[in-house]
Enzyme design. Structure first.
Site, short mmCIF file in Angstrom:
data_model
loop_
_atom_site.label_atom_id
_atom_site.label_comp_id
_atom_site.label_asym_id
_atom_site.label_seq_id
_atom_site.Cartn_x
_atom_site.Cartn_y
_atom_site.Cartn_z
CD GLU A 45 1.06 1.50 0.62
OE1 GLU A 45 1.94 0.78 1.14
OE2 GLU A 45 0.38 1.16 -0.38
CB CYS A 59 1.75 6.48 -4.36
SG CYS A 59 0.32 6.70 -5.45
CG HIS A 68 -1.78 2.87 -2.80
ND1 HIS A 68 -0.49 2.62 -2.37
CD2 HIS A 68 -1.65 3.65 -3.92
CE1 HIS A 68 0.37 3.21 -3.19
NE2 HIS A 68 -0.31 3.83 -4.14
#
Length: 216
Positions: free
Chosen positions: A80, A147, A171
């Site tokens: 991310e 998350c 992820h």
């Protein structure tokens, strides 16, 4: 000795499996010369996930934190880029957190910045994953669920405390074991996910070593 802290999550949303729980149990058994790996399993609870991870950071004193989560429906391993200062679950969302919480339009830190960028070498991670034939791409949204809450919370802690820790979030797609529960989701074998995590850890270690030597 370099220290790497890796987190995963318990199952959520009615699933009986979370591949990141299996990932941290597997990576804990592996050995990287000159590196101490510690893992922590996080609850799928808003804010509690951050509190537990902060305690581990304070107790362990890691050089880097790699938080791992499941992104059902994604085909790639996706580091991310950014976390946003928002906790938000739509009223018609299929599931709340594991305590039943469904916050809407709530900041994670009312006094924090709107977004915080990863400190992990995500471009290098993706390039190395692809070189090994592992599907990978950079993600520009961690969502607004647990998350994202974890990623933002840890980066905000590092910002506020001015702690010299490299941290971020990755992820992972569903594992093949989840195909019966979620037949519409793309999956990868658990071993492929584990190999991906190995690459991510090694890339982080290499980056830390370059930084310590002043290597560009």
């Amino acid at each position: 000795m370099m220290k790497i802290l890796i987190s995963g999550f318990e199952p959520f949303g009615g699933s009986t499996i979370n591949p990141t729980e299996q990932l941290i149990r597997s990576i804990q058994r592996e050995s990287i010369p000159g590196v101490e790996i510690r893992t922590v399993l996080l609850p799928v609870y808003f804010d509690d996930c951050v509190d537990l991870l902060v305690k581990e950071i304070e107790n362990f004193g890691p050089d880097a934190v790699i938080s791992c989560g499941l992104a059902g429906g994604r085909r790639d391993i996706t580091p991310e880029r950014i976390a946003v200062n928002l906790k938000d679950i739509a009223p018609d969302a299929p599931y709340p957190d594991n305590k039943g919480a469904k916050p809407q339009d709530m900041p994670i830190n009312p006094d924090g910045p709107d977004g915080l960028m990863t400190k992990l070498p995500i471009r290098k991670m993706v390039n190395r994953l692809k070189e090994q034939g592992i599907p990978a791409s950079i993600s520009y949204t961690a969502g607004t669920f647990i998350c994202n809450n974890t990623m933002y919370g840890i980066l905000d802690y590092i910002r506020r405390k001015d702690v010299p820790v490299m941290a971020g979030f990755v992820h992972f797609p569903a594992s093949a074991e989840m195909a019966d529960e979620h037949p519409d989701w793309p999956t990868l074998p658990q071993e492929t996910l584990l190999q991906g995590l190995r690459v991510i850890v090694q890339t982080t270690v290499d980056e830390l070593q370059h930084m310590s030597k002043g290597t560009p």
